[in-house]
Design a protein around this motif. Structure first.
Motif, PDB file in Angstrom:
ATOM      1  N   ASP A 289      33.162   7.789  12.427  1.00 43.44           N
ATOM      2  CA  ASP A 289      31.741   7.591  12.143  1.00 43.44           C
ATOM      3  C   ASP A 289      31.255   6.215  12.589  1.00 43.44           C
ATOM      4  OD1 ASP A 289      33.371   6.442  10.244  1.00 43.44           O
ATOM      5  OD2 ASP A 289      32.079   6.903   8.544  1.00 43.44           O
ATOM      6  N   HIS A 290      32.178   5.266  12.762  1.00 41.67           N
ATOM      7  CA  HIS A 290      31.854   3.910  13.192  1.00 41.67           C
ATOM      8  C   HIS A 290      33.171   3.156  13.319  1.00 41.67           C
ATOM      9  CE1 HIS A 290      32.880   2.452   9.183  1.00 41.67           C
ATOM     10  NE2 HIS A 290      32.138   3.443   8.684  1.00 41.67           N
ATOM     11  N   GLY A 291      33.099   1.957  13.864  1.00 45.54           N
ATOM     12  CA  GLY A 291      34.234   1.058  13.834  1.00 45.54           C
ATOM     13  C   GLY A 291      33.953  -0.112  12.914  1.00 45.54           C
ATOM     14  N   HIS A 292      34.808  -1.128  12.994  1.00 40.87           N
ATOM     15  CA  HIS A 292      34.663  -2.312  12.141  1.00 40.87           C
ATOM     16  C   HIS A 292      34.677  -3.580  12.978  1.00 40.87           C
ATOM     17  CE1 HIS A 292      35.075  -1.175   7.824  1.00 40.87           C
ATOM     18  NE2 HIS A 292      35.494  -0.051   8.358  1.00 40.87           N
ATOM     19  N   ALA A 293      33.806  -4.492  12.609  1.00 34.28           N
ATOM     20  CA  ALA A 293      33.882  -5.859  13.120  1.00 34.28           C
ATOM     21  C   ALA A 293      34.545  -6.729  12.060  1.00 34.28           C
ATOM     22  CB  ALA A 293      32.488  -6.396  13.428  1.00 34.28           C
ATOM     23  N   PHE A 294      35.402  -7.642  12.480  1.00 38.17           N
ATOM     24  CA  PHE A 294      35.956  -8.609  11.529  1.00 38.17           C
ATOM     25  C   PHE A 294      34.839  -9.516  11.056  1.00 38.17           C
ATOM     26  CE2 PHE A 294      37.300 -12.978  10.767  1.00 38.17           C
ATOM     27  CZ  PHE A 294      38.144 -12.783   9.671  1.00 38.17           C
ATOM     28  N   HIS A 397      33.702  -8.697   2.208  1.00 32.11           N
ATOM     29  CA  HIS A 397      34.571  -7.904   3.064  1.00 32.11           C
ATOM     30  C   HIS A 397      35.084  -8.684   4.274  1.00 32.11           C
ATOM     31  CE1 HIS A 397      32.599  -3.940   1.497  1.00 32.11           C
ATOM     32  NE2 HIS A 397      33.600  -4.331   0.732  1.00 32.11           N
ATOM     33  N   ARG A 398      36.274  -8.279   4.729  1.00 31.10           N
ATOM     34  CA  ARG A 398      36.839  -8.799   5.974  1.00 31.10           C
ATOM     35  C   ARG A 398      36.604  -7.849   7.141  1.00 31.10           C
ATOM     36  NH1 ARG A 398      40.056 -11.004   2.010  1.00 31.10           N
ATOM     37  NH2 ARG A 398      40.598 -13.204   2.348  1.00 31.10           N
ATOM     38  N   GLY A 399      36.033  -6.717   6.857  1.00 36.12           N
ATOM     39  CA  GLY A 399      35.626  -5.773   7.881  1.00 36.12           C
ATOM     40  C   GLY A 399      34.282  -5.196   7.496  1.00 36.12           C
ATOM     41  N   SER A 400      33.335  -5.169   8.432  1.00 38.09           N
ATOM     42  CA  SER A 400      31.986  -4.693   8.119  1.00 38.09           C
ATOM     43  C   SER A 400      31.447  -3.876   9.283  1.00 38.09           C
ATOM     44  CB  SER A 400      31.044  -5.872   7.832  1.00 38.09           C
ATOM     45  OG  SER A 400      31.481  -6.619   6.701  1.00 38.09           O
ATOM     46  N   HIS A 401      30.379  -3.130   8.988  1.00 40.43           N
ATOM     47  CA  HIS A 401      29.727  -2.327  10.019  1.00 40.43           C
ATOM     48  C   HIS A 401      28.276  -2.114   9.618  1.00 40.43           C
ATOM     49  CE1 HIS A 401      30.079   1.128   7.293  1.00 40.43           C
ATOM     50  NE2 HIS A 401      31.295   0.679   7.023  1.00 40.43           N
ATOM     51  N   GLY A 402      27.560  -1.380  10.430  1.00 38.30           N
ATOM     52  CA  GLY A 402      26.129  -1.185  10.215  1.00 38.30           C
ATOM     53  C   GLY A 402      25.318  -1.785  11.337  1.00 38.30           C
TER      54      GLY A 402
END
Length: 418
Positions: A289-294, A397-402
């Motif tokens: 559904d998405h990935g993560h940025a640090f 968080h250490r990983g976020s998205h949006g």
């Protein structure tokens, strides 16, 4: 299409969504198309999918690994943490009834919007579940959209009130209802606690529900359905969801040992479910559904505590930690304040410009206009913002998205026959 905002986004390294054949919404359209249900109101199917993968298909399985972005998958392959998925990728490279497609998720790059898109084959602008937190005029609150409940609390849904029917708030029909109307069947395989959640009741009520209590049991539910085929000769769709990669990426980060371990567990579960099945009449699609940025929790921007910003807003902040929705009658003052306090940190999008650029998709924009806010403040790099305190706590968080970074937007689509 050519657009000044799209050009500015790309110049900053952002990745706009693809709704025209290379995105998550096109995965949902492909399910409908392969099963003979898609019509002229639907977006196009995946433009790159090889015709040979569609021929003779009787059932489609979509496995959604929440949070497994394209960059994360490549890193996990390189370190050997996902041997089964790697074997399918190698099949795709040899063109052995498998194919790998680089795609984008929807915008915002978040689960609430993405899962609704998969369940409806509609873009966020059409279905209205635009972010994790949204100000809903219907309830006059910032709402956590997965459970449709007050965003400032961890639990509770508006639909706990038996006088409120969740179906009254559904904007578009589900793919499950459309399949059933045409003689097909569908199942969702999700954690048991999702059975009565608002998202399931609103957008998957017409599907059979195969719940599991432990993540490892997802593979058992999927294997059993494929072996037993309770749908008989009818066209069938199975949607299977794995939450752990996203959860651990938030807490520990998308490059962490915890993340790699959870991905390895998912890989093993997927192998146990479908690894022994030779190519046949089932099309399996693994996607995210998405990935993560640090994101660095020590550099979190406290928008909730910004009293001057709050004084310029009509409603409390909503959106995502990487994309704040700001409802305001003083748009220029809001942007000036944030730029002055956090220089060169935010990328600002005006609501009308973002809608005109079709960042949220297609269709009538009335619902989106109510829910987005006049100013969208997007973050990149390793920055995230505190936008809502839940039970008085701040997410660090250490990983976020949006947002719209490549790490958040680019997702894998791995298709093979089984």
């Amino acid at each position: 299409m050519p657009n000044a905002l799209i050009d500015r986004l790309r110049a900053r390294g952002f990745v706009p969504p693809d709704y025209d054949g290379g995105g998550l919404v096109n995965v949902a359209a492909t399910v409908l198309d392969v099963l003979g249900v898609r019509d002229e109101t639907d977006p196009p199917p995946l433009r790159a999918l090889e015709p040979s993968l569609r021929e003779g298909v009787r059932q489609v399985v979509v496995v959604l690994a929440d949070g497994l972005g394209l960059g994360q998958l490549r890193a996990l392959r390189a370190t050997g943490d996902m041997p089964f998925v790697t074997s399918i990728l190698e099949r795709a490279e040899r063109h052995e009834r498998a194919q790998f497609i680089e795609a984008t998720t929807i915008f915002p790059s978040t689960t609430a919007a993405a899962i609704t898109t998969l369940n409806t084959a509609r873009t966020p602008q059409e279905h209205g579940n635009l972010a994790y937190f949204i100000w809903l005029e219907e309830f006059r609150q910032v709402t956590q959209m997965l459970r449709w409940g007050p965003g400032v609390n961890r639990r509770g849904s508006y639909f706990d009130d038996q006088r409120i029917d969740p179906r009254e708030y559904v904007k578009v029909p589900s793919v499950h209802a459309r399949l059933r109307q045409r003689g097909g069947r569908s199942w969702v395989i999700e954690p048991e606690l999702f059975r009565n959640e608002a998202m399931t009741r609103m957008h998957a009520a017409e599907a059979g529900f195969a719940g599991y209590y432990l993540p490892s049991s997802m593979s058992v539910r999927l294997r059993d359905l494929l072996e037993q085929r309770p749908w008989g000769d009818a066209p069938a769709y199975v949607y299977a969801y794995w939450a752990g990669i996203d959860a651990v990426a938030h807490v520990s980060g998308p490059q962490s040992a915890d993340h790699a371990t959870e991905a390895a567990l998912f890989d093993k579960a997927l192998q146990r479910a479908v690894g022994s099945r030779p190519p046949g009449d089932t099309l399996i699609i693994l996607t995210a559904d998405h990935g993560h940025a640090f994101t660095d929790p020590n550099r979190l921007i406290d928008l909730v505590g910004d009293a001057q910003l709050r004084s310029l807003l009509r409603n409390p902040i909503a959106g995502e930690p990487r994309l704040a929705f700001l409802h305001t009658d003083q748009a220029e003052r809001v942007k000036q304040h944030l730029e002055g306090r956090y220089p060169e940190t935010f990328f600002f999008l005006d609501r009308e410009e973002a809608i005109a650029a079709e960042l949220f998709g297609r269709g009538e924009p009335d619902i989106a206009k109510q829910r987005i806010g006049e100013v969208l403040a997007m973050l990149g790099g390793d920055r995230a913002a505190s936008i809502v305190k839940v039970d008085g706590q701040t997410f660090r968080h250490r990983g976020s998205h949006g947002g719209m970074s490549p790490e958040e937007m680019r997702i894998p689509v791995l298709a093979w026959r089984a």
